[in-house]
Design a protein around this motif. Structure first.
Motif, PDB file in Angstrom:
ATOM      1  N   SER A 102      -4.966  16.448  -1.998  1.00  0.00           N
ATOM      2  CA  SER A 102      -4.545  15.073  -2.283  1.00  0.00           C
ATOM      3  C   SER A 102      -3.126  14.814  -1.778  1.00  0.00           C
ATOM      4  O   SER A 102      -2.815  13.745  -1.254  1.00  0.00           O
ATOM      5  CB  SER A 102      -4.637  14.816  -3.786  1.00  0.00           C
ATOM      6  N   HIS A 127       0.977   6.859  -6.520  1.00  0.00           N
ATOM      7  CA  HIS A 127      -0.126   7.801  -6.676  1.00  0.00           C
ATOM      8  C   HIS A 127       0.360   9.233  -6.466  1.00  0.00           C
ATOM      9  O   HIS A 127      -0.012  10.155  -7.211  1.00  0.00           O
ATOM     10  CB  HIS A 127      -1.235   7.447  -5.682  1.00  0.00           C
ATOM     11  N   PHE A 130      -1.431   9.671   4.957  1.00  0.00           N
ATOM     12  CA  PHE A 130      -1.528   8.221   4.816  1.00  0.00           C
ATOM     13  C   PHE A 130      -0.148   7.574   4.847  1.00  0.00           C
ATOM     14  O   PHE A 130       0.051   6.515   5.461  1.00  0.00           O
ATOM     15  CB  PHE A 130      -2.244   7.890   3.510  1.00  0.00           C
ATOM     16  N   ALA A 131       0.821   8.227   4.208  1.00  0.00           N
ATOM     17  CA  ALA A 131       2.178   7.674   4.217  1.00  0.00           C
ATOM     18  C   ALA A 131       2.770   7.697   5.628  1.00  0.00           C
ATOM     19  O   ALA A 131       3.413   6.733   6.070  1.00  0.00           O
ATOM     20  CB  ALA A 131       3.069   8.470   3.257  1.00  0.00           C
ATOM     21  N   SER A 176      -2.194  12.148   0.991  1.00  0.00           N
ATOM     22  CA  SER A 176      -1.163  11.143   0.699  1.00  0.00           C
ATOM     23  C   SER A 176      -0.056  11.182   1.740  1.00  0.00           C
ATOM     24  O   SER A 176       0.451  10.144   2.178  1.00  0.00           O
ATOM     25  CB  SER A 176      -0.595  11.386  -0.703  1.00  0.00           C
ATOM     26  N   ASP A 194       2.026   1.769  -3.485  1.00  0.00           N
ATOM     27  CA  ASP A 194       0.932   2.317  -4.303  1.00  0.00           C
ATOM     28  C   ASP A 194       0.729   3.800  -4.007  1.00  0.00           C
ATOM     29  O   ASP A 194       0.463   4.602  -4.908  1.00  0.00           O
ATOM     30  CB  ASP A 194      -0.353   1.541  -4.031  1.00  0.00           C
ATOM     31  N   THR A 195       0.850   4.156  -2.722  1.00  0.00           N
ATOM     32  CA  THR A 195       0.672   5.569  -2.345  1.00  0.00           C
ATOM     33  C   THR A 195       1.772   6.426  -2.952  1.00  0.00           C
ATOM     34  O   THR A 195       1.529   7.544  -3.437  1.00  0.00           O
ATOM     35  CB  THR A 195       0.683   5.679  -0.814  1.00  0.00           C
ATOM     36  N   LYS A 196       3.005   5.915  -2.889  1.00  0.00           N
ATOM     37  CA  LYS A 196       4.095   6.663  -3.500  1.00  0.00           C
ATOM     38  C   LYS A 196       3.876   6.832  -5.006  1.00  0.00           C
ATOM     39  O   LYS A 196       4.095   7.930  -5.574  1.00  0.00           O
ATOM     40  CB  LYS A 196       5.418   5.944  -3.252  1.00  0.00           C
ATOM     41  N   SER A 250       0.832  -1.213   0.000  1.00  0.00           N
ATOM     42  CA  SER A 250       0.000   0.000   0.000  1.00  0.00           C
ATOM     43  C   SER A 250       0.864   1.259   0.000  1.00  0.00           C
ATOM     44  O   SER A 250       0.534   2.265  -0.635  1.00  0.00           O
ATOM     45  CB  SER A 250      -0.919  -0.022   1.214  1.00  0.00           C
TER      46      SER A 250
END
Length: 466
Positions: free
Chosen positions: A159, A64, A166-167, A163, A60-62, A57
């Protein structure tokens, strides 16, 4: 000597049962440790899976975030392109305006001088209108571009903030997961060391148990040989005793025959009868009549009461594997026995005490208490003054189980079923009709001469042979 050997045998068997119980407890502890080890290994696998998922995840975040940054750069480039286009259009309009002015001036120069002012005024009005129209369009384009750019920037900032949060959360969760995995790894190592120590201890206990079993088996074989020898000696003495009784009976019969012949001679000769003949023959004949060969003998066993005026009567009933073995007359303890071959959990079970002048009281067993197969448990009163064993229990809220003429204890399961009951009563002697003060038990001669080997405890009896 035989009773001492039986006592030694019972002690050896009790010790063997204790060792079996300890072995079962250690095996249960080992099984618990193994199950805990397996559960910890499963937790470790789950945590590793979670760490892998979080890493995926995070990647994926990186990705995104990188794509959003590229989109932001694209939007900024697009905005610059639009600004350049707007500047180019403005210049183009200015050039067109200049061209229009030049054409218009050339046309104005060609027209008549009388209409020059009219055309100039109309031209100025047209130019002002066109300028206003172009300025309004440029202002609308500018406002729309600023609004679009600000909206795009706000969306990109939101965003990017999401992000980033979340990271950060994923990074913190990953750190916590790593710490937890390290802790679980240390616990697993500790449990493995404890498991190895328990296995070594179990191996030592197994060796000790095997040694004790062999020793007890040899002692039991020696005891059985000695018991067989004692029984053989008793049988030999009994055979000799019966032979002597037969000889005595034959001698008594012969003496009786001689006595009758002597009396007949005395009557025939009219002599006075000898006084010694009756005294000699009477006890012999009575003994001969009382002990004929092969006839069964009765043994009376008198039971002692607590007092000369009262007799203790106990009534017991049981509908399951657990029975109430004993109630102390002084109210110190109550003893239960597991008569089955399986362990019985007493979770939720209770003992209810009934007294004549006192309200009923209930003792509840501990939640994790289990009565082993064939074992007994003693529940002591708080003021019994005895030191309970490792498998005994204490009723802390009551000093004793009570005393009086009638004491009753009922065993109740967790479903409310009355599984066993025992009642002890003091009854005056001679009150009940059809009963004697001294109860007796009839035992045949074969039972007296060859006592069977049973596991039941037999009371000591005073035997009288008639």
């Amino acid at each position: 000597r035989n009773s001492k050997k039986e006592a030694d045998l019972s002690l050896a068997q009790a010790r063997m049962r204790d060792l079996d119980a300890q072995l079962n407890a250690k095996e249960a502890d080992l099984a618990t440790a193994l199950s805990a080890n397996r559960s910890l290994e499963n937790d470790l696998h789950e945590l590793r899976d979670q760490v892998t998922t979080l890493e995926l995840s995070l990647q994926d975040t990186k990705k995104h975030l990188h794509s959003e940054m590229l989109r932001r750069v694209d939007l900024e480039n697009h905005m610059k392109t639009l600004q350049e286009q707007m500047t180019f259009q403005k210049r183009l309009h200015e050039d067109e305006l200049k061209e229009a002015k030049r054409i218009h001036e050339s046309r104005i120069a060609e027209v008549e001088s009388g209409r020059r002012r009219e055309f100039e005024s109309k031209l100025s009005d047209a130019l002002q209108g066109l300028r206003k129209q172009h300025e309004e369009q440029i202002q609308e384009y500018k406002v729309e571009l600023e609004r679009t750019f600000s909206a795009k920037m706000e969306n990109m900032q939101l965003s990017a903030a999401r992000s980033t949060d979340f990271a950060n959360a994923a990074r913190e969760e990953l750190m916590e997961t790593k710490l937890r995995a390290d802790t679980l790894t240390s616990q697993v190592n500790q449990y493995q060391s404890q498991n190895a120590a328990l296995e070594n201890r179990i191996r030592e206990l197994q060796e000790m148990l095997d040694y004790d079993r062999d020793l007890n088996r040899r002692r039991l074989a020696e005891k059985e040989k000695e018991i067989a020898q004692v029984q053989q000696q008793a049988q030999t003495q009994l055979d000799e005793y019966e032979n002597l009784l037969d000889v005595k009976l034959a001698l008594d019969l012969e003496i009786n025959a001689y006595r009758k012949m002597l009396e007949g001679e005395e009557q025939r000769l009219k002599l006075s009868p000898s006084p010694s003949s009756h005294s000699i023959a009477t006890p012999a004949t009575s003994q001969g009549r009382l002990l004929p060969h092969g006839k069964k003998r009765k043994i009376k066993a008198r039971k002692r009461a607590h007092s000369t005026g009262f007799k203790t009567v106990q009534h017991a009933s049981s509908s399951g594997n657990i029975s109430i073995e004993e109630i102390d007359a002084d109210g110190k303890f109550v003893r239960l026995r597991n008569n089955s071959d399986e362990d019985q959990s007493l979770h939720g079970w209770a003992l209810r005490r009934h007294l004549e002048s006192v309200s009923d009281a209930t003792y509840k067993f501990p939640s994790l208490f289990t009565l082993q197969a064939g074992q007994v448990v003693t529940i002591w009163g708080a003021a019994a003054g005895a030191s309970p064993g490792p498998s005994d229990l204490v009723w802390k809220s009551q000093k004793s189980w009570g005393t009086g003429d009638s004491i009753g204890v009922t065993l109740i399961t967790d479903d409310g079923e009355e599984l066993a009951e025992r009642k002890i009563m003091q009854i005056p002697r001679g009150e009940e009709s059809g009963e004697q003060d001294d109860d007796y038990e009839e035992v045949t001669g074969s039972e007296m001469e060859y006592p069977p080997r049973t596991k039941r405890r037999r009371k000591k009896k005073c035997c009288l042979v008639s």
